[in-house]
Enzyme design. Structure first.
Site, PDB file in Angstrom:
ATOM      1  N   SER A 168       0.846  -1.185   0.000  1.00  9.78           N
ATOM      2  CA  SER A 168       0.000   0.000   0.000  1.00  9.78           C
ATOM      3  C   SER A 168       0.890   1.246   0.000  1.00  9.78           C
ATOM      4  O   SER A 168       1.674   1.442  -0.920  1.00  9.78           O
ATOM      5  CB  SER A 168      -0.949  -0.038   1.201  1.00  9.78           C
ATOM      6  OG  SER A 168      -1.975   0.921   1.066  1.00  9.78           O
ATOM      7  N   HIS A 189      -8.209  -4.895  -0.934  1.00  8.68           N
ATOM      8  CA  HIS A 189      -6.947  -4.274  -0.516  1.00  8.68           C
ATOM      9  C   HIS A 189      -6.303  -5.170   0.538  1.00  8.68           C
ATOM     10  O   HIS A 189      -6.119  -4.800   1.698  1.00  8.68           O
ATOM     11  CB  HIS A 189      -7.205  -2.871   0.027  1.00  8.68           C
ATOM     12  CG  HIS A 189      -5.964  -2.050   0.181  1.00  8.68           C
ATOM     13  ND1 HIS A 189      -5.122  -1.760  -0.875  1.00  8.68           N
ATOM     14  CD2 HIS A 189      -5.402  -1.466   1.271  1.00  8.68           C
ATOM     15  CE1 HIS A 189      -4.119  -1.029  -0.446  1.00  8.68           C
ATOM     16  NE2 HIS A 189      -4.247  -0.843   0.850  1.00  8.68           N
TER      17      HIS A 189
END
Length: 689
Positions: free
Chosen positions: A543, A658
Site C-alpha cells: 500500500s 486491498h
C-alpha cells in the site's frame, strides 16, 4: 513497446501504459494472464505448494483466537477455516467463551450464501442497534471496499423480506430507530466525492426507495466524505454529522433527523470522542483558546454542555513528550481509555469524568514491553459496563486475549493463541539507526543471536498516515523465515505515528522522501553492525509501503538483494485520478499543483525508473478487486521495468480487495509466493542461514 524511459520527469504524462489502468480491459487481462503464468511457473513449484499448505493450515487452526465483540449479552465473531473459507458469522455468551471449546450459534454461513446466490460474497461487517435483532449486513464481492447492504434478522437467521437493501457502493448505515437509517453512500447521481466515498447523508425510512430518501447532510465533491453516528448514551439520542475534508481534518456537528443544527467550534484538525455529556479532543497542532495554550497531541476533556454554552475550560488529561505519544483513545463504560507509547513501550491510563473533575488511574497487570492493544468489549457504548479486552504479544510470544472487567480488575486470560513456530535460540533486540539528517530511527530485529555477516534478512516498514507499526507475532514469517534460520527486521519510519504528529509530519508531503531515507539507513545499519550484507537483504512493503519499496529500487538499489512490493501505490503523477487516490492528498500532496509536484516527483518511482541501473529483482503483486489502491499502479510499474530489461515479476489474483486474498488459502499463497521469490533472489536455501 521499446525499452525507453517513458514517462519521465520531463514528460510525466507521456505514459504508454495507460491501457493497464482499464481494470477489466481485454488487453490488460491478457497481460495479467501472461504475467501470472510466468510468475507461477518460476516460483510456484513444489516448495510453493508445500509452504502454502503449511501456512493455510496455520490460518485454519481450530485453536486460533476467535476475536469477539459484545452486543445484547452475546459475543459475536466471524470465523474462517478450511471448512468455512468465507466464514461463519456466529455468537456465544461470555460464560461459554471462557471454556476451552465454546458452543457457538451460527447466524449466517457466508460460504452457503455465496454458493446459493452464485456470488463472490465476503462478510464486510454489521451495523447494529442496541436491543434489536435487526442488523444491516455489509457484503463485499471479492473483498472490495464497495459493499451491498442487506437487512438481516438475527432471531430468524434470515434476510428480511422487503427489508432495507442497497446495491453495491461504498456505503455505511446507522440505525436511528427500528424503521429508519442514516445512509452514507456513494450510490446515485451526484452522491460520490472525487475520492469515491459518500458526499451525502440521507434519511432512509422503511418502505421507501433510496431515491426518495431526503438528503439531510452533505459536503462538496472535493471533500473526502461525510458520515454520521447515533449516540444513545443520552436521551433523547444525539446525532453527530462529520464532514471529513481529508484524512486529517474534520468538521463535526450535532443535529437530529432533519440534519445538522450546531457545528462545534473546534479546529478541523482535532480528533474527538464523546460520551454522554463529555467531550474529549486531541489537537494535531498547538492550540491557543480562551487565553490558554495546549500542546499538539495533548488530550483535553470538557463538559459538552459547558462547551456548547461557550466554556473553553479544558482539563489536560495527557501531555505528550518528544518520544511519548497518545496512540488512541476511546470511551468504555463512561471511562476514557488512553493508549500511550513511551519510547515504544505501551501503557494505558483511565480518566473518569465527574462534576468535580477527572480522576486518573493506570491500567494494571499488563506488560510494559512488547505489543499491547486495549479496546472496549462492547459494540455500543450505551450498553458498556467498562469491560475491556487486551491483546498481548511480541515477535516470539503468540497473542493472549485478556478480559479486564469494568476496566479495573486484574486481567483474565480468555484465550491463548498456539505457538506456531519453534523459537528456540531466537532473540528480539531493539536498535536505532541514525538517518541522513541525524534523526534516530528505531527498529526491532528478531532472529538467531550473534552476527554472521550473512544473515538472510526480511525487512518491512510502512511509514505513513500516522500509523504506528508494532513488532507483533507473525505466524507466516515465524514459520517460513525465522524457524528456518532467517532474521526479520521491522523499522519505525517517520511518517508513522510512533512518536506523535511531529513524527508523522516529518515523513509527510515532501518529507516522504525522508521516510524512505530512514528505511535505507536501517538497511545500511544492519551491514554496519555485521548482521548481513546487502545482497542478503529482502524487503517487503504494501500500500503506502509500495511507494517505499519502489523507491528502494530506484534510489537505493545497492542496499537490497530483492524486493517484494504488494497492493502498491507507485505512480504519484496520476494517483489522485485513480479510485480513492484523491483522499490521500493530505498525506502526499496534489500533483496538479506545480509546487507540490516538485516534491512528489522526487519519490514517484514510476517516473524515476531509468534503464541501465543496478536494480535488484522485484516482484510486484496486487489484486484485481482492490478498489482502494488501483491495480494499475502495480501493472504499469512492472510493464515499464520489463520494457527496460529489468528482472521485474508481476502477480495479480482476481479477488482479495486491498489485501492478500479472500480466504486463508489465497492469503497464504500470496505470501508464500513472495517468500519463494525473495529467498531465491537473495540466494537462501531454507535452513542454510
Amino acid at each position: 513497446m521499446s525499452g525507453d524511459d517513458r514517462p519521465t520527469l520531463q514528460a510525466p504524462d507521456d505514459d504508454p501504459w495507460l491501457w493497464l489502468e482499464e481494470i477489466e480491459g481485454a488487453r490488460a487481462l491478457e497481460f495479467i494472464e501472461r504475467q501470472n503464468l510466468a510468475t507461477l511457473q518460476q516460483f510456484g513449484g513444489v516448495a510453493f505448494e508445500r509452504d502454502t499448505a503449511i501456512l493455510a493450515a496455520i490460518y485454519d487452526r481450530s485453536d486460533n483466537i476467535p476475536y469477539v465483540s459484545r452486543r445484547d449479552g452475546f459475543l459475536y465473531n466471524l470465523w474462517k477455516d478450511a471448512a468455512n473459507p468465507r466464514g461463519l458469522w456466529r455468537r456465544t455468551t461470555l460464560e461459554e467463551f471462557r471454556k476451552a471449546e465454546p458452543a457457538w450459534e451460527t447466524l449466517l454461513d457466508i460460504d452457503r450464501l455465496a454458493a446459493t446466490e452464485g456470488a463472490d460474497w465476503l462478510f464486510g461487517g454489521a451495523s447494529t442497534r442496541a436491543g434489536s435483532a435487526r442488523v444491516i449486513l455489509s457484503l463485499s464481492r471479492g473483498g472490495s471496499d464497495a459493499v451491498t447492504l442487506r437487512e438481516f434478522d438475527i432471531a430468524t437467521k434470515e434476510f428480511v423480506a422487503d427489508g432495507f437493501v442497497l446495491p453495491e457502493a461504498k456505503s455505511g448505515a446507522e440505525w436511528v430507530d427500528a424503521d429508519t437509517l442514516l445512509l452514507s453512500s456513494a450510490l446515485g447521481e451526484g452522491m460520490a466525492t472525487s475520492s469515491g466515498y459518500a458526499r451525502t447523508v440521507r434519511l432512509w425510512r422503511r418502505g421507501t426507495s433510496v431515491e426518495q430518501a431526503p438528503v439531510v447532510f452533505e459536503t462538496t465533491p472535493d471533500h473526502m466524505r461525510v458520515y454520521s453516528y447515533v449516540d444513545d448514551t443520552v436521551s433523547p439520542q444525539r446525532i453527530w454529522f462529520i464532514d471529513q475534508s481529508d484524512f486529517f481534518n474534520f468538521r463535526t456537528s450535532i443535529g437530529n433527523t432533519s440534519g445538522a443544527t450546531t457545528k462545534l467550534d473546534l479546529p478541523s484538525n482535532i480528533w474527538m470522542q464523546t460520551h454522554a455529556d463529555w467531550l474529549s479532543v486531541k489537537p494535531r497542532e498547538a492550540w491557543t483558546v480562551a487565553g490558554r495554550s495546549y500542546q499538539a497531541d495533548a488530550m483535553l476533556g470538557i463538559s459538552l454542555p459547558a462547551f456548547l454554552a461557550g466554556s473553553r475550560d479544558f482539563t489536560v488529561l495527557f501531555e505528550p513528550g518528544p518520544r511519548r505519544a497518545l496512540q488512541g483513545f476511546s470511551w468504555s463504560g463512561g471511562k476514557l481509555v488512553l493508549s500511550i507509547l513511551d519510547e515504544l513501550r505501551p501503557s494505558f491510563e483511565i480518566r473518569t469524568p465527574s462534576p468535580s473533575g477527572w480522576s486518573r488511574e493506570r491500567l494494571q497487570g499488563l506488560p510494559g514491553i512488547g505489543v499491547v492493544d486495549v479496546w472496549s468489549l462492547d459494540t455500543h457504548e450505551s450498553e458498556s459496563n467498562g469491560d475491556l479486552l487486551a491483546n498481548v504479544q511480541d515477535p516470539l510470544t503468540p497473542p493472549s486475549l485478556m478480559l479486564i472487567e469494568r476496566g479495573v480488575e486484574s486481567p483474565e486470560v480468555l484465550k491463548q493463541a498456539p505457538k506456531i513456530f519453534n523459537a528456540d535460540g531466537l532473540v528480539v533486540t531493539q536498535h536505532e539507526a541514525i538517518s541522513d539528517d541525524g534523526e534516530r530511527i528505531p527498529y526491532v530485529q528478531t532472529g538467531p543471536a550473534g552476527e554472521t555477516g550473512d544473515a538472510p534478512v526480511y525487512m518491512s516498514a510502512y511509514g505513513g498516515f500516522g500509523l504506528a507499526v508494532k513488532p507483533q507475532y507473525n505466524s507466516s514469517l515465524g514459520k517460513l523465515w525465522l524457524e528456518r534460520g532467517g532474521t526479520t527486521v521491522q523499522a519505525n519510519l517517520r511518517g508513522g505515528g510512533e512518536f506523535g504528529t511531529r513524527w508523522h509530519d516529518a515523513g509527510r508531503y515532501a518529507g516522504k522522501k525522508l521516510s524512505h531515507d530512514d528505511f535505507a539507513t536501517v538497511a545500511a545499519d544492519l551491514v554496519r553492525r555485521g548482521v548481513t550484507n546487502p545482497k542478503r537483504i529482502a524487503a517487503q512493503g504494501g500500500s503506502n509501503g509500495g511507494i517505499l519499496i519502489t523507491n528502494m529500487l530506484v534510489r537505493y538499489p545497492e542496499r537490497f538483494g530483492a524486493l517484494f512490493c504488494t497492493i502498491p501505490l507507485i505512480d504519484m503523477r496520476r494517483y489522485t485520478k485513480l479510485l480513492a487516490g484523491a483522499s490521500w492528498i493530505a498525506e502526499y500532496g496534489d500533483p496538479d499543483k506545480p509546487q507540490e509536484w516538485e516534491w512528489l516527483k522526487t519519490y514517484s518511482a514510476y517516473h524515476n525508473a531509468k534503464p541501465g541501473q543496478p536494480y535488484p529483482p522485484i516482484l510486484i503483486a496486487t489484486t484485481r478487486r482492490d478498489d482502494r489502491v488501483h491495480p494499475g499502479h502495480a501493472r504499469k510499474m512492472a510493464a515499464k521495468l520489463q520494457a527496460m530489461g529489468y528482472e521485474a515479476w508481476f502477480y495479480e489474483p482476481a479477488a482479495g480487495g486491498h489485501g492478500y486474498g479472500k480466504d486463508n488459502k489465497e492469503r497464504a499463497g500470496f505470501q508464500v509466493l513472495g517468500f519463494q521469490f525473495l529467498k531465491e533472489k537473495i540466494g537462501w536455501r531454507d535452513g542454510e542461514a
